[in-house]
Design a protein around this motif. Structure first.
Motif, mmCIF file in Angstrom:
data_model
loop_
_atom_site.group_PDB
_atom_site.id
_atom_site.type_symbol
_atom_site.label_atom_id
_atom_site.label_comp_id
_atom_site.label_asym_id
_atom_site.label_seq_id
_atom_site.Cartn_x
_atom_site.Cartn_y
_atom_site.Cartn_z
ATOM 1 N N ARG A 156 0.890 -1.202 -0.030
ATOM 2 C CA ARG A 156 -0.125 -0.029 0.168
ATOM 3 C C ARG A 156 0.889 1.174 -0.171
ATOM 4 N NH1 ARG A 156 -4.430 1.474 4.750
ATOM 5 N NH2 ARG A 156 -5.075 3.486 3.941
ATOM 6 N N TYR A 157 1.976 1.151 0.516
ATOM 7 C CA TYR A 157 3.040 2.082 0.562
ATOM 8 C C TYR A 157 4.131 2.383 -0.148
ATOM 9 C CZ TYR A 157 -0.129 2.320 4.894
ATOM 10 O OH TYR A 157 -1.139 2.567 5.889
ATOM 11 N N GLN A 159 5.593 0.576 -3.759
ATOM 12 C CA GLN A 159 5.431 -0.261 -5.191
ATOM 13 C C GLN A 159 6.908 -0.057 -5.878
ATOM 14 O OE1 GLN A 159 1.902 1.478 -6.475
ATOM 15 N NE2 GLN A 159 0.642 0.612 -4.785
ATOM 16 N N LEU A 203 4.969 5.405 -5.137
ATOM 17 C CA LEU A 203 3.801 4.509 -5.585
ATOM 18 C C LEU A 203 4.230 4.269 -7.411
ATOM 19 C CD1 LEU A 203 0.927 6.179 -3.878
ATOM 20 C CD2 LEU A 203 1.899 3.916 -3.203
ATOM 21 N N THR A 209 6.091 8.297 -0.950
ATOM 22 C CA THR A 209 5.314 7.859 0.204
ATOM 23 C C THR A 209 6.193 8.152 1.495
ATOM 24 O OG1 THR A 209 5.487 5.689 -0.136
ATOM 25 C CG2 THR A 209 3.527 6.649 -1.229
#
Length: 286
Positions: A156-157, A159, A203, A209
């Motif tokens: 989620r944080y 990639q 991301l 992030t």
């Protein structure tokens, strides 16, 4: 006897008295080293260093953080609150034993040590905190490879990860290559060279992030105590306010709160911490 000689003898006399007082003060010095929590997330600990009596602190040249009785990290004797990061918590089986050593300004005095304190890690990973190790090359032991390891903070944080050396992007890990544990090697760095390392998480759209701290290090020489040990970074800082709901303090373990309830509270606190970190990153870009 001249006035000059008399004055010199008087100064010597009072100097000897002051030295005896300082030596007595040093003999009575005690180092009270206390962890700030029962267990910690990531690989960073917080603790306090109290000198009793406090007036004896001026007699300390420097502190050493002694980890698992096998290696040490130097830091300033003025520190009263410390954070230390960079531990390889998997290698240490989520526990380390630490004590503080005080080196006196007077080399004739004996070194003082605190009692050993155990620090526990809960296995929660939500911050980018690289582990750095120095590995001498086989052909030339005076030349080092630098091993950098870190743990995935979640799809989620993150990639994509970007590794920066001296603020230049040198390595990329795309989503298809991301694992729970990541490791890269920077080859052939010379002793005495100073560098910085930073890990950046983004991301797919390129939005940053999270970023790790900018870690400064000097490549060691051939006979370094850092060989086969991780690089530990020590800062003069108390526990940040946003971590108070995440770490488990000693007194919390004495409460009757059930395990599942504590876990739910911890998960909510971790999510709040992530939001606070994102807000901080956004403010930095303004």
């Amino acid at each position: 006897m001249s006035n000059i000689e008399s004055s010199g003898q008087t100064r010597t006399f009072y100097k000897e008295i002051d030295e005896m007082k300082d030596e007595k003060l040093w003999e009575n010095l005690d180092i009270v080293f206390c962890r700030e929590a029962m267990e910690f997330p990531d690989n960073k600990i917080y603790a306090t260093i109290k000198i009793e009596p406090e007036s004896a602190r001026r007699l300390i040249e420097k502190f050493f953080l002694i980890v698992n009785k096998c290696y040490q990290v130097e830091f300033d004797s003025s520190y009263q609150y410390i954070s230390a990061s960079g531990f390889d918590v998997i290698k240490q089986e989520k526990q380390i034993d630490v004590k503080i050593q005080a080196i006196p300004l007077n080399k004739d005095w004996r070194i003082k040590e605190s009692k050993s304190c155990s620090f526990f890690f809960n296995g929660q990973i939500f911050a980018l905190s690289p582990i750095i190790r120095f590995d001498p090359t086989k052909k030339d032991p005076s030349i080092f490879n630098v091993i950098i390891k870190w743990y995935h903070i979640g799809d989620r944080y993150a990639q994509k990860y970007i590794v920066c050396l001296d603020e230049k992007e040198i390595h990329y890990i795309n989503q298809s290559s991301i694992h729970q544990e990541m490791l890269i090697c920077i080859h052939y760095l010379k002793p005495g060279e100073k560098h910085t390392v930073q890990i950046i998480a983004t991301l797919k759209n390129g939005r940053v992030t999270y970023s790790s701290d900018l870690i400064n290090f000097t490549v060691p020489n051939e006979k370094t105590h850092l060989q086969n040990h991780e690089l530990i970074n020590i800062y003069d800082e108390p526990v940040p306010s946003h971590l108070l709901g995440v770490i488990v303090k000693d007194e919390d373990m004495k409460k009757t709160t059930s395990g599942p309830e504590r876990n739910r509270f911890r998960e909510r606190a971790l999510e709040l911490l992530r939001l606070l970190q994102k807000q901080t990153e956004a403010r930095r870009k303004l």
